[in-house]
Design an enzyme around this catalytic site. Structure first.
Site, PDB file in Angstrom:
ATOM      1  N   LYS A   1       1.866  -0.504  15.342  1.00  0.00           N
ATOM      2  CA  LYS A   1       3.292  -0.560  15.659  1.00  0.00           C
ATOM      3  C   LYS A   1       3.746  -1.798  16.441  1.00  0.00           C
ATOM      4  O   LYS A   1       4.941  -2.088  16.514  1.00  0.00           O
ATOM      5  CB  LYS A   1       3.684   0.690  16.478  1.00  0.00           C
ATOM      6  CG  LYS A   1       3.720   1.955  15.659  1.00  0.00           C
ATOM      7  CD  LYS A   1       4.974   2.019  14.812  1.00  0.00           C
ATOM      8  CE  LYS A   1       4.890   3.007  13.673  1.00  0.00           C
ATOM      9  NZ  LYS A   1       4.584   2.432  12.364  1.00  0.00           N
TER      10      LYS A   1
ATOM     11  N   HIS B   1       0.842  -1.208   0.000  1.00  0.00           N
ATOM     12  CA  HIS B   1       0.000   0.000   0.000  1.00  0.00           C
ATOM     13  C   HIS B   1       0.868   1.245   0.000  1.00  0.00           C
ATOM     14  O   HIS B   1       1.780   1.375   0.812  1.00  0.00           O
ATOM     15  CB  HIS B   1      -0.915   0.008   1.233  1.00  0.00           C
ATOM     16  CG  HIS B   1      -2.080  -0.921   1.102  1.00  0.00           C
ATOM     17  ND1 HIS B   1      -3.188  -0.856   1.907  1.00  0.00           N
ATOM     18  CD2 HIS B   1      -2.321  -1.926   0.223  1.00  0.00           C
ATOM     19  CE1 HIS B   1      -4.056  -1.791   1.543  1.00  0.00           C
ATOM     20  NE2 HIS B   1      -3.545  -2.453   0.538  1.00  0.00           N
TER      21      HIS B   1
ATOM     22  N   TYR C   1      -9.098   4.992   8.119  1.00  0.00           N
ATOM     23  CA  TYR C   1      -9.266   5.256   9.549  1.00  0.00           C
ATOM     24  C   TYR C   1     -10.351   6.324   9.689  1.00  0.00           C
ATOM     25  O   TYR C   1     -10.281   7.352   9.009  1.00  0.00           O
ATOM     26  CB  TYR C   1      -7.978   5.820  10.153  1.00  0.00           C
ATOM     27  CG  TYR C   1      -6.834   4.828  10.287  1.00  0.00           C
ATOM     28  CD1 TYR C   1      -6.572   4.205  11.492  1.00  0.00           C
ATOM     29  CD2 TYR C   1      -6.001   4.543   9.207  1.00  0.00           C
ATOM     30  CE1 TYR C   1      -5.510   3.310  11.634  1.00  0.00           C
ATOM     31  CE2 TYR C   1      -4.943   3.651   9.335  1.00  0.00           C
ATOM     32  CZ  TYR C   1      -4.702   3.038  10.556  1.00  0.00           C
ATOM     33  OH  TYR C   1      -3.665   2.159  10.686  1.00  0.00           O
TER      34      TYR C   1
ATOM     35  N   TYR D   1       4.341   6.447  10.512  1.00  0.00           N
ATOM     36  CA  TYR D   1       3.500   5.306  10.130  1.00  0.00           C
ATOM     37  C   TYR D   1       4.305   4.283   9.326  1.00  0.00           C
ATOM     38  O   TYR D   1       4.183   3.076   9.573  1.00  0.00           O
ATOM     39  CB  TYR D   1       2.295   5.812   9.316  1.00  0.00           C
ATOM     40  CG  TYR D   1       1.207   4.787   9.169  1.00  0.00           C
ATOM     41  CD1 TYR D   1       0.260   4.585  10.172  1.00  0.00           C
ATOM     42  CD2 TYR D   1       1.116   3.989   8.030  1.00  0.00           C
ATOM     43  CE1 TYR D   1      -0.736   3.635  10.050  1.00  0.00           C
ATOM     44  CE2 TYR D   1       0.125   3.030   7.896  1.00  0.00           C
ATOM     45  CZ  TYR D   1      -0.797   2.864   8.912  1.00  0.00           C
ATOM     46  OH  TYR D   1      -1.789   1.907   8.785  1.00  0.00           O
TER      47      TYR D   1
ATOM     48  N   PRO E   1      -3.347  -0.408  19.319  1.00  0.00           N
ATOM     49  CA  PRO E   1      -3.096  -0.838  17.941  1.00  0.00           C
ATOM     50  C   PRO E   1      -3.248   0.256  16.877  1.00  0.00           C
ATOM     51  O   PRO E   1      -2.891   0.039  15.724  1.00  0.00           O
ATOM     52  CB  PRO E   1      -4.133  -1.947  17.730  1.00  0.00           C
ATOM     53  CG  PRO E   1      -5.174  -1.734  18.759  1.00  0.00           C
ATOM     54  CD  PRO E   1      -4.514  -1.075  19.919  1.00  0.00           C
TER      55      PRO E   1
HETATM   56  P1  FAD Z   1       2.975 -12.390  21.170  1.00  0.00           P
HETATM   57  O1  FAD Z   1       2.503 -12.348  19.773  1.00  0.00           O
HETATM   58  O2  FAD Z   1       2.010 -12.158  22.268  1.00  0.00           O
HETATM   59  O3  FAD Z   1       3.683 -13.805  21.379  1.00  0.00           O
HETATM   60  C1  FAD Z   1       4.059 -14.272  22.658  1.00  0.00           C
HETATM   61  C2  FAD Z   1       4.078 -15.790  22.643  1.00  0.00           C
HETATM   62  O4  FAD Z   1       4.495 -16.264  23.922  1.00  0.00           O
HETATM   63  C3  FAD Z   1       2.686 -16.373  22.400  1.00  0.00           C
HETATM   64  O5  FAD Z   1       2.762 -17.362  21.389  1.00  0.00           O
HETATM   65  C4  FAD Z   1       2.297 -16.947  23.747  1.00  0.00           C
HETATM   66  O6  FAD Z   1       1.459 -18.092  23.633  1.00  0.00           O
HETATM   67  C5  FAD Z   1       3.655 -17.314  24.332  1.00  0.00           C
HETATM   68  N1  FAD Z   1       3.664 -17.391  25.795  1.00  0.00           N
HETATM   69  C6  FAD Z   1       2.955 -16.661  26.677  1.00  0.00           C
HETATM   70  N2  FAD Z   1       3.232 -17.061  27.935  1.00  0.00           N
HETATM   71  C7  FAD Z   1       4.137 -18.050  27.841  1.00  0.00           C
HETATM   72  C8  FAD Z   1       4.809 -18.852  28.788  1.00  0.00           C
HETATM   73  N3  FAD Z   1       4.559 -18.725  30.094  1.00  0.00           N
HETATM   74  N4  FAD Z   1       5.682 -19.774  28.346  1.00  0.00           N
HETATM   75  C9  FAD Z   1       5.914 -19.929  27.028  1.00  0.00           C
HETATM   76  N5  FAD Z   1       5.310 -19.202  26.075  1.00  0.00           N
HETATM   77  C10 FAD Z   1       4.424 -18.274  26.477  1.00  0.00           C
HETATM   78  N6  FAD Z   1       0.972  -4.675  15.582  1.00  0.00           N
HETATM   79  C11 FAD Z   1       1.438  -4.159  14.414  1.00  0.00           C
HETATM   80  O7  FAD Z   1       2.651  -3.980  14.274  1.00  0.00           O
HETATM   81  N7  FAD Z   1       0.609  -3.822  13.367  1.00  0.00           N
HETATM   82  C12 FAD Z   1      -0.725  -3.988  13.461  1.00  0.00           C
HETATM   83  O8  FAD Z   1      -1.439  -3.730  12.475  1.00  0.00           O
HETATM   84  C13 FAD Z   1      -1.271  -4.488  14.711  1.00  0.00           C
HETATM   85  N8  FAD Z   1      -2.589  -4.661  14.862  1.00  0.00           N
HETATM   86  C14 FAD Z   1      -3.040  -5.271  15.993  1.00  0.00           C
HETATM   87  C15 FAD Z   1      -4.400  -5.483  16.098  1.00  0.00           C
HETATM   88  C16 FAD Z   1      -4.899  -6.089  17.234  1.00  0.00           C
HETATM   89  C17 FAD Z   1      -6.375  -6.275  17.337  1.00  0.00           C
HETATM   90  C18 FAD Z   1      -4.025  -6.550  18.267  1.00  0.00           C
HETATM   91  C19 FAD Z   1      -4.550  -7.257  19.508  1.00  0.00           C
HETATM   92  C20 FAD Z   1      -2.665  -6.349  18.167  1.00  0.00           C
HETATM   93  C21 FAD Z   1      -2.163  -5.697  17.040  1.00  0.00           C
HETATM   94  N9  FAD Z   1      -0.807  -5.467  16.905  1.00  0.00           N
HETATM   95  C22 FAD Z   1      -0.347  -4.866  15.767  1.00  0.00           C
HETATM   96  C23 FAD Z   1       0.132  -5.874  17.955  1.00  0.00           C
HETATM   97  C24 FAD Z   1       0.845  -7.206  17.670  1.00  0.00           C
HETATM   98  O9  FAD Z   1      -0.106  -8.224  17.402  1.00  0.00           O
HETATM   99  C25 FAD Z   1       1.736  -7.594  18.863  1.00  0.00           C
HETATM  100  O10 FAD Z   1       2.518  -6.491  19.215  1.00  0.00           O
HETATM  101  C26 FAD Z   1       2.636  -8.788  18.534  1.00  0.00           C
HETATM  102  O11 FAD Z   1       1.897 -10.002  18.565  1.00  0.00           O
HETATM  103  C27 FAD Z   1       3.801  -8.919  19.530  1.00  0.00           C
HETATM  104  O12 FAD Z   1       4.559 -10.083  19.259  1.00  0.00           O
HETATM  105  P2  FAD Z   1       5.304 -10.841  20.422  1.00  0.00           P
HETATM  106  O13 FAD Z   1       5.983 -12.002  19.768  1.00  0.00           O
HETATM  107  O14 FAD Z   1       6.100  -9.893  21.221  1.00  0.00           O
HETATM  108  O15 FAD Z   1       4.156 -11.350  21.407  1.00  0.00           O
HETATM  109  C1  DHB Z   2      -4.686  -3.320  11.121  1.00  0.00           C
HETATM  110  C2  DHB Z   2      -4.528  -3.181  12.481  1.00  0.00           C
HETATM  111  C3  DHB Z   2      -4.178  -1.956  12.982  1.00  0.00           C
HETATM  112  O1  DHB Z   2      -4.005  -1.809  14.312  1.00  0.00           O
HETATM  113  C4  DHB Z   2      -3.985  -0.871  12.154  1.00  0.00           C
HETATM  114  O2  DHB Z   2      -3.652   0.320  12.675  1.00  0.00           O
HETATM  115  C5  DHB Z   2      -4.135  -1.018  10.794  1.00  0.00           C
HETATM  116  C6  DHB Z   2      -4.497  -2.257  10.282  1.00  0.00           C
HETATM  117  C7  DHB Z   2      -5.062  -4.643  10.581  1.00  0.00           C
HETATM  118  O3  DHB Z   2      -5.243  -5.574  11.375  1.00  0.00           O
HETATM  119  O4  DHB Z   2      -5.163  -4.784   9.360  1.00  0.00           O
END
Ligand code: FAD
Ligand code: DHB
Length: 393
Positions: free
Chosen positions: A297, A72, A201, A385, A293
């Protein structure tokens, strides 16, 4: 069991770290509490910064992404029934990539398994120990391996916001900075053709809404709802009705409807634990920091953290220098706080706050109007962004 780096968590942070370390000849073992199926089907983020895509390339896991992802060049925002486009590419020379987080996770797990490097899913009673001494270890049990003590040189705490690693750090070591927002997001994934090319948005009197997508046949949409909202308060007709209302503008465009395949309510929080290190335990991704979210980021910050950590560990093993490990927390926190500010700012700009504050509403409006009319204002938004450059990539 022994390894060089024990990685707790097979989310994007843990899996990407494992691949980056593998590329530098450093051994790791990943310990994950959930099943592989669960990890691969958790629908979350969708927007990848240019730097995150470059990191996935560096890790050798970007082939399917380049075939299937959507690039995009801009996005739109709506207020006062008007739509405005932020020309990301024109302003910054960079684009964003739309590719589901669960697809990134699938690609990373496939690469991990193909490399033969260990990953233990469905690990129970995971505990991290000894990281303030020279002999860290991770204890856990699985049905296959039984009770395990995994001895290692370093532990990477990549276990997300609700994991064990951050909570295992003794009281008083970490400073916590936090803000909880008085609203949540209801997110849906729908079997519907995205009927607009870019993300939209919306700032609306009834609350925020976001139109996004995953593929030419999958639409991803979000609505601002009260915190702790119950999903059963939102039958399909109410969800679509509210999306149509909040995303409407004078151009008459509306999202296409379709079967709702997945739905969830996500709380909104800003959170930073600092420093991101205690002895030989290094926190990365959501284990150390959360952003609301709105600015997309979270996943990108997680990727940036593990890039910094992989370089620091490589320097330790290849050259015997710990300067980059010692700088890890400071290096990451600089980017983290930039993203915290941006995510807070975008959240404050686009949501309705429940207390009904006319002064805040006027400020929002003034800022949206400025973004719609000033190249300088749009550039600040666009630069943040698309993501600031990652050193060394
Ligand atoms: P997680 O993805 O939470 O992974 C952690 C892992 O550790 C999991 O698999 C979990 O099961 C495991 N775990 C937990 N506890 C234990 C334990 N005790 N022992 C062993 N394993 C364990 N970010 C963006 O950059 N762009 C976006 O567009 C965006 N949109 C989002 C939309 C929504 C609705 C949400 C909820 C989040 C969004 N995010 C976005 C944020 C993004 O999803 C998270 O920041 C990302 O998943 C972080 O990755 P991580 O590996 O640090 O943690
Ligand atoms: C999506 C999630 C976000 O938090 C955002 O700012 C833009 C897009 C998505 O899940 O596509």
């Amino acid at each position: 069991m022994k390894t060089q780096v024990a990685i707790v968590g097979a989310g994007p942070a843990g899996l990407l770290l494992g691949q980056l370390l593998l590329g530098r000849g450093i051994e790791s073992v990943i310990v994950e509490a959930r099943s592989r199926d669960y990890a691969e089907h958790r629908v979350r983020a969708g927007v990848l910064e240019h730097g995150t895509v470059a990191l996935l390339e560096e890790a050798g896991v970007a082939d399917r992404l380049h075939r299937e992802a959507l690039v995009h060049r801009g996005f739109e925002f709506t207020f006062d029934g008007r739509r405005h486009r932020i020309d990301l590419e024109g302003l910054t020379g960079r684009c964003i990539t739309i590719y589901g987080q669960q697809e990134v996770v699938k690609d990373l797990i496939a690469a991990r398994l193909a490399s033969g490097s260990p990953v233990h899913f469905e690990a129970r009673d995971v505990r991290v120990e000894g990281f303030q001494s020279g002999t860290p270890s991770v204890r856990f049990s699985t049905l296959d391996a039984g009770e395990v003590k995994l001895e290692c040189d370093f532990i990477a705490g990549c276990d997300g916001f609700h994991g064990v690693c951050r909570d295992s750090i003794p009281r008083g070591v970490l400073a916590i900075h936090e803000r909880v927002y008085p609203f949540a997001w209801l997110g849906i994934l729908a079997q519907a053709r995205p009927s607009r090319e870019e993300l939209v948005y919306a700032n609306h009197d009834e609350g925020f809404a976001l139109f996004s997508m995953r593929s030419p046949s999958l639409t991803r949409l979000y609505l601002q709802v009260p915190p702790d909202e119950r999903l059963d308060a939102w039958p399909d007709a109410r969800i679509w009705g509210e999306l149509h209302r909040r995303l409407a503008a004078s151009d008459g465009w509306q999202p296409e409807e379709g079967d709702i395949l997945e739905r969830m309510v996500a709380p909104m929080r800003s959170f930073v634990a600092e420093p991101m290190r205690c002895g030989r335990l290094f926190l990365a991704g959501d284990a150390a920091h959360i952003v609301p979210p709105t600015g997309a980021k979270g996943l990108n910050l997680a990727a940036a953290d593990v890039w910094v950590l992989s370089q620091a560990l490589a320097r330790h093993y290849a050259e015997g220098h710990d300067d980059l490990l010692d700088a890890y927390s400071q290096t990451c926190l600089r980017r983290v706080w930039r993203a915290e500010h941006f995510s807070w700012w975008m959240t404050s700009l686009l949501h309705r706050f429940p207390e009904g504050d006319s002064f805040r509403d006027r400020l929002q409006h003034a800022q949206l109007d400025y973004l719609a009319s000033s190249r300088a204002a749009a550039l600040v938004l666009a630069e943040n962004y698309v993501g600031l450059p990652l050193a060394g990539l």
